[in-house]
Write a protein that holds these residues in place. Sequence first.
Motif, PDB file in Angstrom:
ATOM      1  N   ILE A   1      52.670  47.804  38.019  1.00  0.00           N
ATOM      2  CA  ILE A   1      51.423  46.683  39.207  1.00  0.00           C
ATOM      3  C   ILE A   1      50.370  45.758  37.751  1.00  0.00           C
ATOM      4  CG2 ILE A   1      53.716  46.796  40.490  1.00  0.00           C
ATOM      5  CD1 ILE A   1      51.269  46.349  41.931  1.00  0.00           C
ATOM      6  N   PHE A   2      49.391  46.344  37.524  1.00  0.00           N
ATOM      7  CA  PHE A   2      48.145  46.495  37.338  1.00  0.00           C
ATOM      8  C   PHE A   2      48.755  45.514  35.752  1.00  0.00           C
ATOM      9  CE2 PHE A   2      43.997  46.620  34.997  1.00  0.00           C
ATOM     10  CZ  PHE A   2      43.194  46.389  36.030  1.00  0.00           C
ATOM     11  N   PRO A   3      47.742  43.904  36.671  1.00  0.00           N
ATOM     12  CA  PRO A   3      46.787  44.016  36.749  1.00  0.00           C
ATOM     13  C   PRO A   3      46.764  43.369  37.149  1.00  0.00           C
ATOM     14  CG  PRO A   3      46.871  42.647  34.520  1.00  0.00           C
ATOM     15  CD  PRO A   3      47.723  43.242  34.562  1.00  0.00           C
ATOM     16  N   ILE A   4      47.947  43.319  38.236  1.00  0.00           N
ATOM     17  CA  ILE A   4      48.648  42.401  39.366  1.00  0.00           C
ATOM     18  C   ILE A   4      48.382  42.727  40.573  1.00  0.00           C
ATOM     19  CG2 ILE A   4      50.350  41.624  40.373  1.00  0.00           C
ATOM     20  CD1 ILE A   4      51.742  40.594  37.804  1.00  0.00           C
ATOM     21  N   LYS A   5      47.683  42.005  41.537  1.00  0.00           N
ATOM     22  CA  LYS A   5      47.402  42.711  43.226  1.00  0.00           C
ATOM     23  C   LYS A   5      48.707  41.917  43.663  1.00  0.00           C
ATOM     24  CE  LYS A   5      43.911  44.930  41.748  1.00  0.00           C
ATOM     25  NZ  LYS A   5      43.789  46.997  42.511  1.00  0.00           N
ATOM     26  N   ILE A   6      48.986  42.477  44.890  1.00  0.00           N
ATOM     27  CA  ILE A   6      49.678  41.794  46.029  1.00  0.00           C
ATOM     28  C   ILE A   6      48.871  41.863  47.388  1.00  0.00           C
ATOM     29  CG2 ILE A   6      51.548  41.654  46.958  1.00  0.00           C
ATOM     30  CD1 ILE A   6      52.918  43.862  44.274  1.00  0.00           C
ATOM     31  N   PHE A   7      48.619  40.915  47.674  1.00  0.00           N
ATOM     32  CA  PHE A   7      47.809  40.920  49.376  1.00  0.00           C
ATOM     33  C   PHE A   7      49.087  40.225  50.589  1.00  0.00           C
ATOM     34  CE2 PHE A   7      45.117  38.680  52.348  1.00  0.00           C
ATOM     35  CZ  PHE A   7      44.299  39.939  53.116  1.00  0.00           C
TER      36      PHE A   7
ATOM     37  N   CYS B   1      40.311  43.712  33.926  1.00  0.00           N
ATOM     38  CA  CYS B   1      41.257  43.953  32.208  1.00  0.00           C
ATOM     39  C   CYS B   1      41.079  42.666  31.294  1.00  0.00           C
ATOM     40  CB  CYS B   1      42.413  43.952  32.998  1.00  0.00           C
ATOM     41  SG  CYS B   1      43.997  44.435  31.650  1.00  0.00           S
ATOM     42  N   ARG B   2      40.854  43.300  30.083  1.00  0.00           N
ATOM     43  CA  ARG B   2      40.460  42.837  29.421  1.00  0.00           C
ATOM     44  C   ARG B   2      41.685  42.255  28.698  1.00  0.00           C
ATOM     45  NH1 ARG B   2      35.989  42.483  25.958  1.00  0.00           N
ATOM     46  NH2 ARG B   2      33.871  44.002  27.461  1.00  0.00           N
ATOM     47  N   GLY B   3      42.868  42.704  28.725  1.00  0.00           N
ATOM     48  CA  GLY B   3      44.370  42.185  28.144  1.00  0.00           C
ATOM     49  C   GLY B   3      44.961  41.428  28.504  1.00  0.00           C
ATOM     50  N   PHE B   4      43.814  40.223  29.277  1.00  0.00           N
ATOM     51  CA  PHE B   4      44.921  38.649  29.108  1.00  0.00           C
ATOM     52  C   PHE B   4      44.160  37.754  27.872  1.00  0.00           C
ATOM     53  CE2 PHE B   4      43.527  40.242  33.289  1.00  0.00           C
ATOM     54  CZ  PHE B   4      44.740  39.394  34.416  1.00  0.00           C
ATOM     55  N   SER B   5      45.237  36.822  27.463  1.00  0.00           N
ATOM     56  CA  SER B   5      44.872  35.865  26.473  1.00  0.00           C
ATOM     57  C   SER B   5      45.657  34.728  27.364  1.00  0.00           C
ATOM     58  CB  SER B   5      45.920  36.202  25.341  1.00  0.00           C
ATOM     59  OG  SER B   5      47.087  35.709  25.418  1.00  0.00           O
ATOM     60  N   GLN B   6      44.816  33.491  26.777  1.00  0.00           N
ATOM     61  CA  GLN B   6      44.630  32.379  27.248  1.00  0.00           C
ATOM     62  C   GLN B   6      45.867  31.653  27.144  1.00  0.00           C
ATOM     63  OE1 GLN B   6      43.288  31.036  29.411  1.00  0.00           O
ATOM     64  NE2 GLN B   6      42.491  32.861  30.487  1.00  0.00           N
ATOM     65  N   ASP B   7      47.152  31.281  27.473  1.00  0.00           N
ATOM     66  CA  ASP B   7      47.861  31.382  26.594  1.00  0.00           C
ATOM     67  C   ASP B   7      49.052  29.836  27.677  1.00  0.00           C
ATOM     68  OD1 ASP B   7      50.912  30.094  25.873  1.00  0.00           O
ATOM     69  OD2 ASP B   7      51.314  31.915  25.393  1.00  0.00           O
ATOM     70  N   SER B   8      48.667  28.469  27.779  1.00  0.00           N
ATOM     71  CA  SER B   8      49.348  27.712  29.192  1.00  0.00           C
ATOM     72  C   SER B   8      50.358  27.935  29.203  1.00  0.00           C
ATOM     73  CB  SER B   8      48.751  26.811  28.575  1.00  0.00           C
ATOM     74  OG  SER B   8      48.749  25.861  27.810  1.00  0.00           O
TER      75      SER B   8
ATOM     76  N   ASP C   1      34.557  42.486  38.591  1.00  0.00           N
ATOM     77  CA  ASP C   1      36.267  41.812  39.927  1.00  0.00           C
ATOM     78  C   ASP C   1      37.128  43.634  39.562  1.00  0.00           C
ATOM     79  OD1 ASP C   1      37.821  39.567  40.002  1.00  0.00           O
ATOM     80  OD2 ASP C   1      39.445  41.078  39.279  1.00  0.00           O
ATOM     81  N   GLY C   2      36.583  44.176  39.034  1.00  0.00           N
ATOM     82  CA  GLY C   2      37.056  45.897  39.305  1.00  0.00           C
ATOM     83  C   GLY C   2      37.043  45.981  41.180  1.00  0.00           C
ATOM     84  N   TYR C   3      35.414  45.581  41.681  1.00  0.00           N
ATOM     85  CA  TYR C   3      34.996  46.296  42.973  1.00  0.00           C
ATOM     86  C   TYR C   3      35.340  45.350  43.917  1.00  0.00           C
ATOM     87  CZ  TYR C   3      31.161  46.184  47.011  1.00  0.00           C
ATOM     88  OH  TYR C   3      30.687  46.440  47.657  1.00  0.00           O
ATOM     89  N   LEU C   4      35.269  43.764  43.669  1.00  0.00           N
ATOM     90  CA  LEU C   4      35.500  42.815  44.742  1.00  0.00           C
ATOM     91  C   LEU C   4      36.947  42.574  44.855  1.00  0.00           C
ATOM     92  CD1 LEU C   4      33.648  39.737  43.223  1.00  0.00           C
ATOM     93  CD2 LEU C   4      33.151  40.390  44.991  1.00  0.00           C
TER      94      LEU C   4
END
Length: 337
Positions: free
Chosen positions: A83-89, A102-109, A324-327
């Motif tokens: 599931i990474f980089p998705i977190k489930i709370f 994670c650096r794997g994001f791209s801004q695609d609306s 962000d990984g720490y937070l």
Amino acid sequence: MDFKCLEGCGFCCTFPAEVRECEPGFNAILKIDRNGVKKWVTTDPYFCNVYTMRQHQERGACIFLREDRRCGIYPVRSLLCRIFPIKIFFGQRIQLYTSQVCRGFSQDSNSNVLCLKGKEIMEQLPAQMKEEMTLKAREMYDSLPGKLSDCISPSVLQTRSLEHVNCMDISNEIVTQRDKDDFTSQLSSEEFINLPTYLTADMQWLVFRLNGRLLERIKLERTGEIETTGNIDYSFLSLRPLSADAANALRKYLEIIVKRDHFAGVIYLHALEQERNVPLIDLVTTYIDGIAASLLLRANLLAAFEGHDIIDADVIKEAIIFSDGYLATEPSYGLIL
């Protein structure tokens, strides 16, 4: 927003991935290597059946990560890896959000890849795990009004938090001596795995450690070997000027943080654990200011090693990856996966 794993990255594999006995792949992993996982040492009975993937030398990558930084057990990898980089709370509700480390994001609306991935994840969660975590989280949140005299709902807490973010003065003045001391403590950790880590744009895994007066920049290899690639005199680490674009980038990041249900969970836990009776809203503002200060300190650390004289928006974006990984995994009131 879209997402795709980057070739030669593998940074998420440097964090000990959880794996539970109820996962379909658990026994398959043991068949590949009986020593591939280790028991999570905890006093919480709920987590007594949680294990973590073993790492090289207790600090390198997962032992199943190959030399080309691809997973060697991809078909049976743990749920957390899937599931990474998705977190489930699991809190008052179940919320899915993304880790900005994670650096794997791209801004695609126009992309709905992450939305579809979220639905797929919820369908794949073992029913027993989902039911148990939902029930425990619901019990926790139902008990809050009886434990906190000034308890407010997560939705109200979020509204008040956003109000603070929108009106706060984002500048170096927000960094207190306590913030500096906390950052120094993080850099001085005797546990290598707890030291601040960072993925560079060219896929190097870096760890920062304070050794006396010298702040060391250490390159971490897959198999746990380390090499010091630079150092600076930590006593001369100063706060650089902050551009307007940098302040705006930091404010947008804070907005993302406080919209996470996990943020409210952290505040509730702080309220329950505090020795003094500090109002909940005061805890909110203090915590938000602390996040901003921590990020500014990390931004200045990166700027010092890269020779930047000013903190601009690009440095802030790198500091977010650094922070962000720490937070995202900070202990909270609720359950995170």
